[in-house]
Design a protein around this motif. Structure first.
Motif, PDB file in Angstrom:
ATOM      1  N   PHE A  13      -3.877  10.113   7.916  1.00 24.53           N
ATOM      2  CA  PHE A  13      -5.116  10.239   7.992  1.00 24.53           C
ATOM      3  C   PHE A  13      -5.013   9.805   9.705  1.00 24.53           C
ATOM      4  CE2 PHE A  13      -6.666   9.336   4.252  1.00 24.53           C
ATOM      5  CZ  PHE A  13      -7.225  10.262   3.435  1.00 24.53           C
ATOM      6  N   LEU A  16      -3.407   7.061  10.688  1.00 28.55           N
ATOM      7  CA  LEU A  16      -3.198   6.191  10.271  1.00 28.55           C
ATOM      8  C   LEU A  16      -2.836   5.772   9.021  1.00 28.55           C
ATOM      9  CD1 LEU A  16      -5.055   2.786   8.967  1.00 28.55           C
ATOM     10  CD2 LEU A  16      -6.760   4.786   8.076  1.00 28.55           C
ATOM     11  N   VAL A  18      -2.325   5.483   4.696  1.00 24.55           N
ATOM     12  CA  VAL A  18      -2.597   4.890   4.055  1.00 24.55           C
ATOM     13  C   VAL A  18      -2.153   5.276   2.958  1.00 24.55           C
ATOM     14  CG1 VAL A  18      -4.840   5.819   2.468  1.00 24.55           C
ATOM     15  CG2 VAL A  18      -5.020   6.424   4.501  1.00 24.55           C
ATOM     16  N   PRO A  37      -6.885  -3.840  -5.402  1.00 29.43           N
ATOM     17  CA  PRO A  37      -7.311  -4.018  -4.605  1.00 29.43           C
ATOM     18  C   PRO A  37      -8.215  -2.915  -3.451  1.00 29.43           C
ATOM     19  CG  PRO A  37      -6.127  -5.091  -2.983  1.00 29.43           C
ATOM     20  CD  PRO A  37      -5.435  -4.274  -4.295  1.00 29.43           C
ATOM     21  N   SER A  38      -9.885  -3.106  -3.754  1.00 25.34           N
ATOM     22  CA  SER A  38     -10.671  -1.453  -2.667  1.00 25.34           C
ATOM     23  C   SER A  38      -9.772  -1.263  -0.862  1.00 25.34           C
ATOM     24  CB  SER A  38     -11.726  -2.237  -2.571  1.00 25.34           C
ATOM     25  OG  SER A  38     -12.811  -1.423  -1.631  1.00 25.34           O
ATOM     26  N   GLY A  39      -9.817  -0.140  -0.767  1.00 22.94           N
ATOM     27  CA  GLY A  39      -8.974  -0.237   0.117  1.00 22.94           C
ATOM     28  C   GLY A  39      -7.604   0.325   0.058  1.00 22.94           C
ATOM     29  N   CYS A  40      -7.005  -0.219  -1.368  1.00 20.61           N
ATOM     30  CA  CYS A  40      -5.873   0.670  -0.719  1.00 20.61           C
ATOM     31  C   CYS A  40      -5.023   1.612  -1.125  1.00 20.61           C
ATOM     32  CB  CYS A  40      -5.166  -0.236  -2.487  1.00 20.61           C
ATOM     33  SG  CYS A  40      -5.118   0.299  -3.631  1.00 20.61           S
ATOM     34  N   GLY A  41      -5.897   2.453  -1.629  1.00 15.98           N
ATOM     35  CA  GLY A  41      -5.779   4.268  -1.647  1.00 15.98           C
ATOM     36  C   GLY A  41      -5.403   4.721  -2.428  1.00 15.98           C
ATOM     37  N   LYS A  42      -5.722   3.832  -3.695  1.00 16.34           N
ATOM     38  CA  LYS A  42      -5.467   4.408  -5.170  1.00 16.34           C
ATOM     39  C   LYS A  42      -6.317   5.556  -5.136  1.00 16.34           C
ATOM     40  CE  LYS A  42      -8.435   0.943  -6.784  1.00 16.34           C
ATOM     41  NZ  LYS A  42      -8.636   0.011  -6.106  1.00 16.34           N
ATOM     42  N   SER A  43      -7.516   5.597  -4.760  1.00 15.75           N
ATOM     43  CA  SER A  43      -8.428   7.151  -4.793  1.00 15.75           C
ATOM     44  C   SER A  43      -7.647   7.889  -3.956  1.00 15.75           C
ATOM     45  CB  SER A  43      -9.175   6.994  -4.503  1.00 15.75           C
ATOM     46  OG  SER A  43     -10.533   5.996  -5.070  1.00 15.75           O
ATOM     47  N   THR A  44      -6.873   7.585  -3.061  1.00 18.85           N
ATOM     48  CA  THR A  44      -6.645   8.716  -2.515  1.00 18.85           C
ATOM     49  C   THR A  44      -5.485   9.368  -2.533  1.00 18.85           C
ATOM     50  OG1 THR A  44      -7.190   7.912  -0.523  1.00 18.85           O
ATOM     51  CG2 THR A  44      -4.974   9.752   0.061  1.00 18.85           C
ATOM     52  N   GLU A 159     -12.220   5.273 -11.557  1.00 22.12           N
ATOM     53  CA  GLU A 159     -12.846   5.009 -11.660  1.00 22.12           C
ATOM     54  C   GLU A 159     -14.190   5.295 -12.430  1.00 22.12           C
ATOM     55  OE1 GLU A 159     -13.566   1.968  -8.946  1.00 22.12           O
ATOM     56  OE2 GLU A 159     -12.199   2.689  -7.273  1.00 22.12           O
ATOM     57  N   HIS A 192     -10.367  -0.670 -10.071  1.00 22.03           N
ATOM     58  CA  HIS A 192      -9.282  -2.989  -9.737  1.00 22.03           C
ATOM     59  C   HIS A 192     -10.344  -3.289 -10.411  1.00 22.03           C
ATOM     60  CE1 HIS A 192     -13.857  -1.666  -7.970  1.00 22.03           C
ATOM     61  NE2 HIS A 192     -14.621  -2.420  -8.575  1.00 22.03           N
TER      62      HIS A 192
HETATM   63  N1  ATP Z   1     -10.642  11.137   4.963  1.00 22.82           N
HETATM   64  C1  ATP Z   1     -10.198   9.487   5.669  1.00 22.82           C
HETATM   65  N2  ATP Z   1      -9.632   9.502   6.865  1.00 22.82           N
HETATM   66  C2  ATP Z   1      -9.808   7.900   7.442  1.00 22.82           C
HETATM   67  N3  ATP Z   1      -9.542   7.390   6.537  1.00 22.82           N
HETATM   68  C3  ATP Z   1      -9.800   7.341   5.336  1.00 22.82           C
HETATM   69  C4  ATP Z   1      -9.844   8.685   4.806  1.00 22.82           C
HETATM   70  N4  ATP Z   1     -10.334   8.429   3.085  1.00 22.82           N
HETATM   71  C5  ATP Z   1      -9.883   7.307   2.462  1.00 22.82           C
HETATM   72  N5  ATP Z   1      -9.878   6.954   4.311  1.00 22.82           N
HETATM   73  C6  ATP Z   1      -8.359   5.287   3.712  1.00 22.82           C
HETATM   74  O1  ATP Z   1      -8.369   5.563   2.819  1.00 22.82           O
HETATM   75  C7  ATP Z   1      -7.580   4.452   2.062  1.00 22.82           C
HETATM   76  C8  ATP Z   1      -7.810   3.977   1.332  1.00 22.82           C
HETATM   77  O2  ATP Z   1      -9.205   4.764   0.444  1.00 22.82           O
HETATM   78  P1  ATP Z   1      -9.224   4.872  -1.107  1.00 22.82           P
HETATM   79  O3  ATP Z   1     -10.250   5.958  -1.094  1.00 22.82           O
HETATM   80  O4  ATP Z   1      -7.762   6.093  -1.183  1.00 22.82           O
HETATM   81  O5  ATP Z   1      -9.131   3.494  -1.347  1.00 22.82           O
HETATM   82  P2  ATP Z   1      -9.484   3.268  -2.851  1.00 22.82           P
HETATM   83  O6  ATP Z   1      -8.120   2.293  -3.154  1.00 22.82           O
HETATM   84  O7  ATP Z   1     -10.024   4.208  -3.805  1.00 22.82           O
HETATM   85  O8  ATP Z   1     -10.589   2.026  -2.914  1.00 22.82           O
HETATM   86  P3  ATP Z   1     -11.940   1.566  -3.953  1.00 22.82           P
HETATM   87  O9  ATP Z   1     -11.438   0.779  -5.182  1.00 22.82           O
HETATM   88  O10 ATP Z   1     -12.254   1.160  -2.821  1.00 22.82           O
HETATM   89  O11 ATP Z   1     -12.531   2.700  -4.021  1.00 22.82           O
HETATM   90  C9  ATP Z   1      -8.899   3.299   3.252  1.00 22.82           C
HETATM   91  O12 ATP Z   1      -8.548   1.946   3.761  1.00 22.82           O
HETATM   92  C10 ATP Z   1     -10.301   4.566   3.969  1.00 22.82           C
HETATM   93  O13 ATP Z   1     -10.692   3.592   5.012  1.00 22.82           O
END
Ligand code: ATP
Ligand code: MG
Lengths: 337, 424
Positions: A13, A16, A18, A37-44, A159, A192
């Motif tokens: 991004f 950044l 991810v 853990p939260s924010g590790c990029g699973k959803s991405t 999730e 998670h």
């Molecule tokens: N559109 C975006 N622009 C910039 N950063 C992003 C964007 N989308 C996600 N991120 C960053 O990418 C990282 C991973 O996000 P993601 O949503 O994949 O986390 P996650 O593992 O699914 O977390 P959770 O368990 O909380 O859902 C996070 O640090 C988030 O801040």
């Protein structure tokens, strides 16, 4: 049908990063769980597989075909969202049949398929209702129904159960597992919650900071964690980690700095056999088991799981021994030795 | 507990029953709340309800003829207007007696103006005759019939007396009949002569043009609202300022700006001629007609469409579209089947707002509308400030109000008013 292969997948991004280079193969019919853990990029990562987010680098193949640049609609995957994303202006039946209508299927076919799915998910009585008039668990089932009528190559769940209460979550977990047995299609499931991961998965992918920490079956991860992160992330309650030099008389290989031992692999022994000694700080009685929280001389907290036959007064000094072959040794970089 | 049930109802600290003391404290609370809002209530009542009710009343109220000419009205009752003959001496004598009182109180010119709405010439007839009738003596100068006809020919016409008779009622439907291009005559309601029929056409035009303006606002506003709702917050806020900018400029300034833009020698025509798209001799006529009104009003009312649309669109979660796409929908299908239906409440709210504002708009059509592009409200303004026929203005206003309410009701029946959202 339904193998998915990720090769060097990265997501940026802006500046950044991810997702930091993921290689992963998902076999046909496999139930793969992404945890971390939260924010590790699973959803991405999941969204990249579905095509809702594009890959900055690397390729994604489905059934051997490169789909990296394909639209989500061309990938034949179905995704279920944490927020369900049910359409409030459609009835339950219309929601479930959405994908079929979009695909231009005839009305009678749609009705048959929707009814079939509703039967599987026990939603038959609710087909004419609006999603607003459903409970959380029912909404979740509608969201799943909407995904399964399409007979996609693979299901992606982000999730799906995190909005449900504990009891419902257990039930839905069971139902998803049953669904997987019935449909036998590949599923990728993001959570998670490590209990969900352990109970559902054929294969768990542990992510941290956009990188894969370890891939393996739940048993492999539990019994042979490859690094400290996985060791502590998988298993409830958490594995104890102690500095190697605080252990008395344990035979350790060279270069071992930390030793991990699960609470159930510690036994109470006499002083001369002990590896660890500590004072009882706190006792948690859970019926069958009792958890003892000890404080060692070095100040580490150690958790011991013991049978409840014995009672322990607070403040008592106890002596512990790690069961043979059950400890995990980690080197300086946190990797298994 | 068992004590209290045996000894009767529960008591509060001061000995009254709990129920009564609860009721009392609730009442006190309500009174306090009422007192707090009473200034506002009073203000709304005084500045909003009273004027509207008095306007409604004015549209039917018509006591001026009876009050000014009481004896004449009674005397006219026995006269048959359709006979084609003039009333007899009784009526003329009563009229002179009434007029003498009225001239004394200087109310006869007011009556003249009132009757002038119905029959042109009445106003000057009353004013001029007044000066001479003043000199007559109610007893000695009898009989009056010929004298009056001598003073002014009008008194010798059947029509004059017919008008007085038909409009001598206390409450009249005359203004409403006028408002729909009809008139009150001795034979009951009748259609106005063709050259005086303009109001129905004007109502119709107002309705049509308001609908067109609403339509254009939807077409132009929807994409803008969509962009606003889907941009990152900071850019969206900046764009929002552009949308709101017109609100910070006076309505008059904006409308005048359109005048500069749209004239035949104006900016738009100049540019088109310069581009060679329009011949210099055939410059477009886009002002002082309906096109001018539509262009200017669409621009001025556009924010009222964009704002509710935007606030509704903002509440549509992006996962809806994502889910649709992940279920195999193309971008267009996802938009049309998922996004659009959910944005309809915003369109509804915006349309109602724009339409109701448009239907009563006044300044803009007045300035850029010429004669062909004016609305019914301009006619109302004319009757309020120029012709001073307030009764007709009130009747027109009442009809307009009723039309809006009916449309609102129809909208509720068709779309459902709970399908209107201003956001949230
Ligand atoms: N559109 C975006 N622009 C910039 N950063 C992003 C964007 N989308 C996600 N991120 C960053 O990418 C990282 C991973 O996000 P993601 O949503 O994949 O986390 P996650 O593992 O699914 O977390 P959770 O368990 O909380 O859902 C996070 O640090 C988030 O801040
Ligand atoms: Mg997530």
């Amino acid at each position: 049908m339904g193998t998915i292969q990720l090769k060097g997948v990265e997501k940026w991004f802006g500046d950044l990063q991810v997702i930091k280079g993921i290689d992963l193969r998902i076999e046909e019919g496999e139930f793969v769980v992404f945890v971390g853990p939260s924010g590790c990029g699973k959803s991405t990562l999941l969204r990249m597989i579905s095509g809702l987010e594009d890959c900055s680098r690397g390729t994604i193949e489905i059934d051997g075909q490169d789909v990296t640049d394909k639209l989500p609609s061309e990938r034949e995957l179905s995704m279920v969202f944490q927020s369900y994303a049910l359409y409030p202006h459609m009835t339950v039946g219309e929601n479930i049949g959405f994908a079929l209508k979009t695909a231009g299927m005839s009305k009678s076919d749609i009705r048959d398929r929707v009814e079939q799915a509703a039967q599987v998910l026990e939603l038959t009585d609710y087909l004419d209702r609006r999603p607003k008039a459903l409970s959380g668990g029912q909404r979740q089932r509608v969201a799943i129904g909407r995904a399964i009528v399409r007979e996609p190559k693979a299901f992606l769940f982000d999730e799906p159960l995190s909005n449900l209460d504990a009891a419902l979550r257990v039930q839905m977990r069971f139902e998803i597992s049953k669904l997987h047995d019935d449909l036998k299609s590949s599923m990728i499931y993001v959570t998670h919650d490590q209990v969900e991961a352990m109970t559902l998965a054929d294969k768990i992918v542990v992510l941290k900071g956009g990188e894969i920490m370890q891939v393996g079956s739940p048993r492999e991860l539990y019994e042979h964690p490859q690094n400290l992160f996985v060791a502590q992330f998988i298993g409830s309650p958490k594995m104890n980690v102690l500095a190697a030099n605080s252990l008395k008389g344990a035979a350790l290989a060279d270069g071992v700095t930390h030793v991990g031992i699960r609470p159930e692999h510690l036994e109470l022994v006499a002083e001369q056999d002990a590896h660890i000694e500590g004072d009882i700080e706190f006792v948690e009685y859970l019926g069958a088991d009792t958890f003892l929280y000890l404080r060692t001389g070095a100040g580490d907290q150690v958790l011991v799981r013991s049978l409840s036959e014995q009672t322990f007064p607070r403040g008592e000094r106890v002596f512990l021994r790690m069961k043979d072959g059950k400890s995990h040794s980690f080197g300086e970089n946190g990797q298994r030795v | 507990m068992s004590d209290t049930t045996q000894n009767g109802p529960m008591l509060a600290a001061d000995g009254t029953t709990l129920k009564r003391s609860l009721a009392r404290s609730l009442r006190r609370e309500k009174t306090r709340a009422l007192l707090l809002i009473s200034p506002l209530l009073f203000f709304v009542f005084l500045s909003f309800i009273v004027p509207i009710v008095s306007m409604l009343f004015r549209s039917v109220e018509n006591s001026i003829v009876q009050d000014t000419l009481p004896e004449t009205v009674v005397a006219l009752q026995s006269w048959d207007a359709q006979s084609g003959e003039l009333p007899d001496e009784d009526v003329y004598a009563a009229f002179v007696r009434d007029m003498l009182v009225a001239i004394d109180e200087k109310t006869h010119t007011r009556l003249g103006s009132r009757l002038n709405y119905e029959e042109t010439g009445m106003s000057s007839m009353f004013r001029r005759s007044g000066r001479q009738i003043k000199r007559l003596d109610p007893v000695e100068d009898a009989p009056f019939k010929d004298k009056l006809i001598e003073i002014h020919d009008g008194w010798g016409e059947v029509q004059t007396w017919a008008v007085i008779k038909t409009h001598s009622v206390q409450y009249t439907d005359g203004y409403f009949l006028n408002a729909i291009d009809m008139q009150r005559t001795v034979d009951g309601p009748a259609v106005q002569p063709e050259n005086k029929q303009i109001l129905i056409q004007l109502f119709w035009r107002t309705l049509q043009m308001s609908l067109i303006i609403t339509g254009f606002c939807i077409l132009l506003g929807y994409p803008v609202a969509w962009i606003l709702a889907n941009l990152p917050m900071r850019t969206a806020n900046l764009l929002m300022i552009l949308v709101l900018l017109p609100f910070w400029t006076s309505l008059l300034v904006r409308t005048s700006a359109w005048k500069v833009m749209l004239q035949q020698q104006g900016v738009i025509n100049d540019v088109l001629v310069w581009l060679g798209m329009v011949d210099d001799a055939a410059r477009l006529i886009i002002i002082n007609n309906q096109i001018g009104t539509i262009i200017a009003m669409t621009h001025i009312l556009l924010p009222f469409m964009i704002l509710p649309m935007y606030s509704v669109m903002q509440t549509i979660p992006p996962t809806y579209l994502r889910a649709a796409k992940s279920l195999g929908a193309s971008n267009w299908t996802a938009f049309w089947r998922v996004y659009f239906p959910q944005s309809v409440p915003g369109i509804g709210a915006g349309s109602i707002l724009v339409f109701i504002l448009a239907i009563g708009y006044y300044i803009t059509p007045e300035i850029v509308g010429g004669t062909k592009g004016v609305f019914i409200s301009n006619r109302i303004a004319y009757h309020i400030s120029s012709s001073l026929n307030w009764g007709l203005a009130a009747a027109l206003g009442t009809i307009l109000l009723a039309a809006v309410l009916i449309l609102y009701w129809a909208y509720d029946k068709i779309v459902g008013i709970d399908n209107v959202k201003l956001g949230g």
